[in-house]
Write a protein that holds these residues in place. Structure first.
Motif, PDB file in Angstrom:
ATOM      1  N   ASN A 205       7.613   3.727   5.724  1.00  0.00           N
ATOM      2  CA  ASN A 205       7.452   4.963   5.169  1.00  0.00           C
ATOM      3  C   ASN A 205       6.120   5.415   4.351  1.00  0.00           C
ATOM      4  OD1 ASN A 205       8.278   7.403   5.107  1.00  0.00           O
ATOM      5  ND2 ASN A 205      10.215   7.478   3.058  1.00  0.00           N
ATOM      6  N   PRO A 206       5.170   5.312   5.316  1.00  0.00           N
ATOM      7  CA  PRO A 206       3.592   5.346   4.161  1.00  0.00           C
ATOM      8  C   PRO A 206       3.800   6.828   3.563  1.00  0.00           C
ATOM      9  CG  PRO A 206       3.040   5.650   6.644  1.00  0.00           C
ATOM     10  CD  PRO A 206       4.882   5.746   7.070  1.00  0.00           C
ATOM     11  N   VAL A 207       2.879   6.475   2.620  1.00  0.00           N
ATOM     12  CA  VAL A 207       2.372   8.256   2.397  1.00  0.00           C
ATOM     13  C   VAL A 207       1.081   7.865   1.090  1.00  0.00           C
ATOM     14  CG1 VAL A 207       3.252   9.734  -0.384  1.00  0.00           C
ATOM     15  CG2 VAL A 207       5.173   8.445   0.970  1.00  0.00           C
ATOM     16  N   ALA A 208       0.198   9.239   1.994  1.00  0.00           N
ATOM     17  CA  ALA A 208      -1.043   8.598   0.956  1.00  0.00           C
ATOM     18  C   ALA A 208      -0.957  10.403  -0.045  1.00  0.00           C
ATOM     19  CB  ALA A 208      -1.792   9.144   2.377  1.00  0.00           C
ATOM     20  N   MET A 209      -1.193  10.186  -1.181  1.00  0.00           N
ATOM     21  CA  MET A 209      -0.914  11.522  -1.643  1.00  0.00           C
ATOM     22  C   MET A 209      -2.418  12.050  -2.429  1.00  0.00           C
ATOM     23  SD  MET A 209       2.123  11.239  -3.100  1.00  0.00           S
ATOM     24  CE  MET A 209       3.020  10.792  -4.538  1.00  0.00           C
ATOM     25  N   PRO A 210      -2.028  13.659  -2.161  1.00  0.00           N
ATOM     26  CA  PRO A 210      -1.073  13.897  -2.313  1.00  0.00           C
ATOM     27  C   PRO A 210      -0.540  14.606  -0.898  1.00  0.00           C
ATOM     28  CG  PRO A 210      -3.468  15.498  -2.491  1.00  0.00           C
ATOM     29  CD  PRO A 210      -3.294  14.797  -1.318  1.00  0.00           C
ATOM     30  N   HIS A 211      -0.212  13.869   0.203  1.00  0.00           N
ATOM     31  CA  HIS A 211       0.505  14.575   1.102  1.00  0.00           C
ATOM     32  C   HIS A 211       1.700  14.307   1.593  1.00  0.00           C
ATOM     33  CE1 HIS A 211      -3.494  15.648   2.386  1.00  0.00           C
ATOM     34  NE2 HIS A 211      -3.607  14.512   2.099  1.00  0.00           N
ATOM     35  N   LEU A 212       2.532  13.897   0.567  1.00  0.00           N
ATOM     36  CA  LEU A 212       4.202  13.864   0.382  1.00  0.00           C
ATOM     37  C   LEU A 212       4.887  15.289   0.832  1.00  0.00           C
ATOM     38  CD1 LEU A 212       6.815  12.269  -1.154  1.00  0.00           C
ATOM     39  CD2 LEU A 212       6.166  13.778  -2.630  1.00  0.00           C
ATOM     40  N   THR A 213       5.649  14.741   1.912  1.00  0.00           N
ATOM     41  CA  THR A 213       6.898  15.464   2.714  1.00  0.00           C
ATOM     42  C   THR A 213       7.726  15.100   2.684  1.00  0.00           C
ATOM     43  OG1 THR A 213       7.127  14.368   4.848  1.00  0.00           O
ATOM     44  CG2 THR A 213       4.228  16.484   4.601  1.00  0.00           C
ATOM     45  N   LEU A 214       8.631  16.277   2.436  1.00  0.00           N
ATOM     46  CA  LEU A 214      10.232  16.327   2.660  1.00  0.00           C
ATOM     47  C   LEU A 214      10.910  15.684   3.560  1.00  0.00           C
ATOM     48  CD1 LEU A 214      12.482  17.799   1.005  1.00  0.00           C
ATOM     49  CD2 LEU A 214      12.559  19.693   3.136  1.00  0.00           C
ATOM     50  N   ASP A 215       9.843  15.553   4.607  1.00  0.00           N
ATOM     51  CA  ASP A 215      10.562  14.032   5.652  1.00  0.00           C
ATOM     52  C   ASP A 215      10.235  13.124   5.100  1.00  0.00           C
ATOM     53  OD1 ASP A 215      11.074  16.316   7.984  1.00  0.00           O
ATOM     54  OD2 ASP A 215       8.727  16.382   8.389  1.00  0.00           O
ATOM     55  N   THR A 216       9.130  12.958   4.000  1.00  0.00           N
ATOM     56  CA  THR A 216       8.997  11.883   3.419  1.00  0.00           C
ATOM     57  C   THR A 216      10.029  10.710   2.790  1.00  0.00           C
ATOM     58  OG1 THR A 216       6.705  11.772   4.188  1.00  0.00           O
ATOM     59  CG2 THR A 216       7.118  10.653   2.767  1.00  0.00           C
ATOM     60  N   VAL A 217      10.206  12.355   2.030  1.00  0.00           N
ATOM     61  CA  VAL A 217      11.462  11.800   0.803  1.00  0.00           C
ATOM     62  C   VAL A 217      12.397  11.115   1.234  1.00  0.00           C
ATOM     63  CG1 VAL A 217      12.898  13.411  -1.372  1.00  0.00           C
ATOM     64  CG2 VAL A 217      10.634  13.592  -1.066  1.00  0.00           C
ATOM     65  N   GLU A 218      13.219  12.769   2.559  1.00  0.00           N
ATOM     66  CA  GLU A 218      14.717  11.888   3.402  1.00  0.00           C
ATOM     67  C   GLU A 218      14.233  11.035   4.123  1.00  0.00           C
ATOM     68  OE1 GLU A 218      14.640  15.736   5.910  1.00  0.00           O
ATOM     69  OE2 GLU A 218      14.661  16.892   4.343  1.00  0.00           O
ATOM     70  N   GLU A 219      13.450   9.880   4.412  1.00  0.00           N
ATOM     71  CA  GLU A 219      13.596   9.182   5.078  1.00  0.00           C
ATOM     72  C   GLU A 219      13.859   8.646   4.251  1.00  0.00           C
ATOM     73  OE1 GLU A 219      10.400   6.360   8.232  1.00  0.00           O
ATOM     74  OE2 GLU A 219       9.953   8.274   7.605  1.00  0.00           O
ATOM     75  N   GLN A 220      13.329   8.213   2.961  1.00  0.00           N
ATOM     76  CA  GLN A 220      13.373   7.407   1.701  1.00  0.00           C
ATOM     77  C   GLN A 220      15.023   7.424   1.315  1.00  0.00           C
ATOM     78  OE1 GLN A 220      10.234   5.781   1.102  1.00  0.00           O
ATOM     79  NE2 GLN A 220      10.769   4.948  -0.740  1.00  0.00           N
ATOM     80  N   ALA A 221      14.998   8.291   0.866  1.00  0.00           N
ATOM     81  CA  ALA A 221      16.720   8.919   0.933  1.00  0.00           C
ATOM     82  C   ALA A 221      17.488   8.229   2.363  1.00  0.00           C
ATOM     83  CB  ALA A 221      16.820  10.315   0.611  1.00  0.00           C
ATOM     84  N   ASP A 222      17.406   8.377   3.213  1.00  0.00           N
ATOM     85  CA  ASP A 222      17.776   7.103   4.601  1.00  0.00           C
ATOM     86  C   ASP A 222      18.137   6.144   4.636  1.00  0.00           C
ATOM     87  OD1 ASP A 222      19.104  10.382   5.253  1.00  0.00           O
ATOM     88  OD2 ASP A 222      17.389   9.925   6.611  1.00  0.00           O
TER      89      ASP A 222
END
Length: 141
Positions: A64-81
């Motif tokens: 679940n790669p994140v390159a700031m500042p490109h954080l999205t709600l989809d990324t948050v949801e994938e982390q939560a899942d």
């Protein structure tokens, strides 16, 4: 290896090594989440190599790669899942652990009070008080 617990099951860490996977599995970790894009690391530490090492040690792996500042709600949801789907302890990692801590903080918004989330992050060495508005907004929605 520098594991920094955020709650009873989730820890974050700076970059892990493939050789860390057996130790993590022996310590009860069942899921590894990589929040570091492949472009930031050598091939020996890219997601495919880390996933192979994690799976060889019997752990699940989520990229679940994140390159700031490109954080999205989809990324948050994938982390939560990934966290919710774990059968045991979870370790999420990136370069310093900060992105992983941010994702955890946003993923647990609404499940924990914002103050508790921010205290957990501070206790782990991550000063994320600037996230309070986003945590509170996610908790409402």
């Amino acid at each position: 290896m520098d594991l920094r617990p955020l709650d009873d099951t989730v820890s974050v860490a700076p970059q892990l090594d493939p050789e860390d996977m057996a130790t993590l599995a022996a310590d009860g970790v069942t899921t590894i989440i990589c929040n570091r894009p492949d472009a930031e690391v050598a091939p020996s530490h890219q997601a495919a190599a880390m996933q192979a090492a994690a799976e060889a040690a019997g752990m699940a792996f989520t990229f679940n790669p994140v390159a700031m500042p490109h954080l999205t709600l989809d990324t948050v949801e994938e982390q939560a899942d990934a966290i919710a789907g774990a059968d045991g302890k979870v370790v999420a990692y990136c370069a310093s652990g900060t992105r992983s801590a941010v994702l955890w903080a946003l993923a647990v918004a609404g499940k924990m009070p914002a103050d508790d989330i921010l205290v957990a992050c501070r206790s782990a060495g991550y000063q994320l008080d600037g996230l309070r508005p986003q945590i509170e907004q996610l908790a409402q929605g």
